[in-house]
Write a protein that holds these residues in place. Structure first.
Motif, PDB file in Angstrom:
ATOM      1  N   TRP A   1     -26.514  12.402 -34.788  1.00  0.00           N
ATOM      2  CA  TRP A   1     -26.878  12.393 -36.210  1.00  0.00           C
ATOM      3  C   TRP A   1     -26.225  13.559 -36.946  1.00  0.00           C
ATOM      4  O   TRP A   1     -25.618  13.380 -38.010  1.00  0.00           O
ATOM      5  CB  TRP A   1     -28.402  12.446 -36.328  1.00  0.00           C
ATOM      6  CG  TRP A   1     -28.923  12.687 -37.693  1.00  0.00           C
ATOM      7  CD1 TRP A   1     -28.912  11.819 -38.748  1.00  0.00           C
ATOM      8  CD2 TRP A   1     -29.547  13.876 -38.168  1.00  0.00           C
ATOM      9  NE1 TRP A   1     -29.497  12.400 -39.848  1.00  0.00           N
ATOM     10  CE2 TRP A   1     -29.896  13.655 -39.512  1.00  0.00           C
ATOM     11  CE3 TRP A   1     -29.852  15.096 -37.577  1.00  0.00           C
ATOM     12  CZ2 TRP A   1     -30.524  14.630 -40.278  1.00  0.00           C
ATOM     13  CZ3 TRP A   1     -30.489  16.060 -38.340  1.00  0.00           C
ATOM     14  CH2 TRP A   1     -30.811  15.819 -39.670  1.00  0.00           C
TER      15      TRP A   1
ATOM     16  N   SER B   1     -19.177  12.958 -42.154  1.00  0.00           N
ATOM     17  CA  SER B   1     -19.289  12.311 -43.462  1.00  0.00           C
ATOM     18  C   SER B   1     -19.031  13.300 -44.592  1.00  0.00           C
ATOM     19  O   SER B   1     -18.254  13.025 -45.514  1.00  0.00           O
ATOM     20  CB  SER B   1     -20.668  11.680 -43.607  1.00  0.00           C
ATOM     21  OG  SER B   1     -20.823  11.105 -44.876  1.00  0.00           O
TER      22      SER B   1
ATOM     23  N   PHE C   1     -28.101   5.256 -38.399  1.00  0.00           N
ATOM     24  CA  PHE C   1     -28.329   4.573 -37.126  1.00  0.00           C
ATOM     25  C   PHE C   1     -28.831   5.563 -36.077  1.00  0.00           C
ATOM     26  O   PHE C   1     -29.814   5.304 -35.374  1.00  0.00           O
ATOM     27  CB  PHE C   1     -27.032   3.899 -36.673  1.00  0.00           C
ATOM     28  CG  PHE C   1     -27.138   3.190 -35.368  1.00  0.00           C
ATOM     29  CD1 PHE C   1     -27.933   2.058 -35.236  1.00  0.00           C
ATOM     30  CD2 PHE C   1     -26.438   3.636 -34.264  1.00  0.00           C
ATOM     31  CE1 PHE C   1     -28.034   1.395 -34.027  1.00  0.00           C
ATOM     32  CE2 PHE C   1     -26.525   2.981 -33.062  1.00  0.00           C
ATOM     33  CZ  PHE C   1     -27.323   1.853 -32.937  1.00  0.00           C
ATOM     34  N   PHE C   2     -28.163   6.723 -35.967  1.00  0.00           N
ATOM     35  CA  PHE C   2     -28.600   7.743 -35.013  1.00  0.00           C
ATOM     36  C   PHE C   2     -29.998   8.258 -35.343  1.00  0.00           C
ATOM     37  O   PHE C   2     -30.797   8.530 -34.447  1.00  0.00           O
ATOM     38  CB  PHE C   2     -27.618   8.918 -34.973  1.00  0.00           C
ATOM     39  CG  PHE C   2     -26.381   8.663 -34.185  1.00  0.00           C
ATOM     40  CD1 PHE C   2     -26.445   8.262 -32.860  1.00  0.00           C
ATOM     41  CD2 PHE C   2     -25.135   8.813 -34.755  1.00  0.00           C
ATOM     42  CE1 PHE C   2     -25.308   8.027 -32.117  1.00  0.00           C
ATOM     43  CE2 PHE C   2     -23.977   8.578 -34.029  1.00  0.00           C
ATOM     44  CZ  PHE C   2     -24.065   8.190 -32.707  1.00  0.00           C
TER      45      PHE C   2
ATOM     46  N   SER D   1     -22.460  13.054 -37.191  1.00  0.00           N
ATOM     47  CA  SER D   1     -22.131  12.034 -38.194  1.00  0.00           C
ATOM     48  C   SER D   1     -22.253  12.584 -39.607  1.00  0.00           C
ATOM     49  O   SER D   1     -21.410  12.314 -40.468  1.00  0.00           O
ATOM     50  CB  SER D   1     -23.047  10.823 -38.042  1.00  0.00           C
ATOM     51  OG  SER D   1     -22.801  10.167 -36.844  1.00  0.00           O
TER      52      SER D   1
ATOM     53  N   SER E   1     -23.484   5.578 -39.802  1.00  0.00           N
ATOM     54  CA  SER E   1     -23.828   5.834 -38.400  1.00  0.00           C
ATOM     55  C   SER E   1     -24.878   6.943 -38.278  1.00  0.00           C
ATOM     56  O   SER E   1     -25.657   6.945 -37.330  1.00  0.00           O
ATOM     57  CB  SER E   1     -22.579   6.162 -37.581  1.00  0.00           C
ATOM     58  OG  SER E   1     -22.005   7.367 -37.997  1.00  0.00           O
ATOM     59  N   SER E   2     -24.908   7.856 -39.243  1.00  0.00           N
ATOM     60  CA  SER E   2     -25.943   8.899 -39.185  1.00  0.00           C
ATOM     61  C   SER E   2     -27.330   8.279 -39.355  1.00  0.00           C
ATOM     62  O   SER E   2     -28.289   8.707 -38.693  1.00  0.00           O
ATOM     63  CB  SER E   2     -25.704   9.979 -40.232  1.00  0.00           C
ATOM     64  OG  SER E   2     -25.985   9.504 -41.525  1.00  0.00           O
TER      65      SER E   2
ATOM     66  N   TYR F   1     -29.403  11.865 -29.571  1.00  0.00           N
ATOM     67  CA  TYR F   1     -29.273  11.180 -30.857  1.00  0.00           C
ATOM     68  C   TYR F   1     -29.299  12.165 -32.014  1.00  0.00           C
ATOM     69  O   TYR F   1     -28.662  11.940 -33.047  1.00  0.00           O
ATOM     70  CB  TYR F   1     -30.359  10.121 -31.031  1.00  0.00           C
ATOM     71  CG  TYR F   1     -30.188   8.931 -30.107  1.00  0.00           C
ATOM     72  CD1 TYR F   1     -28.939   8.382 -29.857  1.00  0.00           C
ATOM     73  CD2 TYR F   1     -31.280   8.364 -29.485  1.00  0.00           C
ATOM     74  CE1 TYR F   1     -28.785   7.299 -29.017  1.00  0.00           C
ATOM     75  CE2 TYR F   1     -31.132   7.276 -28.636  1.00  0.00           C
ATOM     76  CZ  TYR F   1     -29.884   6.751 -28.409  1.00  0.00           C
ATOM     77  OH  TYR F   1     -29.735   5.685 -27.580  1.00  0.00           O
TER      78      TYR F   1
ATOM     79  N   VAL G   1     -18.523   5.258 -43.295  1.00  0.00           N
ATOM     80  CA  VAL G   1     -18.874   4.813 -41.942  1.00  0.00           C
ATOM     81  C   VAL G   1     -19.700   5.877 -41.226  1.00  0.00           C
ATOM     82  O   VAL G   1     -20.699   5.573 -40.556  1.00  0.00           O
ATOM     83  CB  VAL G   1     -17.607   4.446 -41.143  1.00  0.00           C
ATOM     84  CG1 VAL G   1     -17.916   4.227 -39.674  1.00  0.00           C
ATOM     85  CG2 VAL G   1     -16.951   3.210 -41.743  1.00  0.00           C
ATOM     86  N   ALA G   2     -19.314   7.130 -41.356  1.00  0.00           N
ATOM     87  CA  ALA G   2     -20.062   8.213 -40.707  1.00  0.00           C
ATOM     88  C   ALA G   2     -21.463   8.351 -41.313  1.00  0.00           C
ATOM     89  O   ALA G   2     -22.428   8.604 -40.584  1.00  0.00           O
ATOM     90  CB  ALA G   2     -19.300   9.535 -40.829  1.00  0.00           C
TER      91      ALA G   2
END
Length: 143
Positions: free
Chosen positions: A112, A119, A37-38, A115, A34-35, A108, A30-31
């Motif tokens: 990033w 991770s 996404f960021f 995340s 999301s990284s 962001y 998940v992390a």
């Protein structure tokens, strides 16, 4: 790890033993997602910053090309400089917009980096937890 657990004599026991690792791997996945996404949001904000900065620079060049009218009474100068003053207002607006986009891109960037760190830690901890249990704490994979 799941295939190892499934191949042993008591898979339910081993799956229970490995549950913290599976949760850790889930957090890592998940992390990692999301990284990305960021990173995409950061690229979008940087694009807005650079585009708005370029537009501001174009407006500033147009302002430099227009001479400022100085007249008395001031009302005459204000009327003559109306177009120039509008460009100056637009330049300030573009500058503020570019600064806001840059600030968002930096936030962001922090998201990033956080995340990616989460991770990496989750994957390492997910792998190290069963090894530590088996190596240092005497846990057994079989009951």
């Amino acid at each position: 790890m799941a295939s190892l657990a499934a191949s042993l004599r008591d898979p339910a026991y081993v799956f229970h033993f490995l549950t913290p690792s599976f949760w850790s791997f889930l957090i890592g996945v998940v992390a990692a997602g999301s990284s990305l996404f960021f990173l995409a949001l950061r690229a979008d904000e940087q694009g807005e910053h650079f585009a708005t900065s370029h537009n501001r620079d174009q407006i500033n060049e147009a302002i430099r090309a227009m001479p400022e009218v100085v007249a008395s009474p001031k009302r005459l100068a204000d009327e003559a400089n109306q177009g120039r003053n509008e460009l100056i207002r637009q330049s300030h607006e573009k500058h503020a917009r570019a600064q806001r986009a840059w600030a968002r891109s930096q936030r962001y960037k922090v998201g990033w980096a956080a995340s990616l760190t989460i991770s990496a830690l989750a994957f390492v901890l997910g792998y190290a937890w069963p090894l530590a249990q088996l190596s240092f704490f005497g846990a057994k994979l079989l009951p």
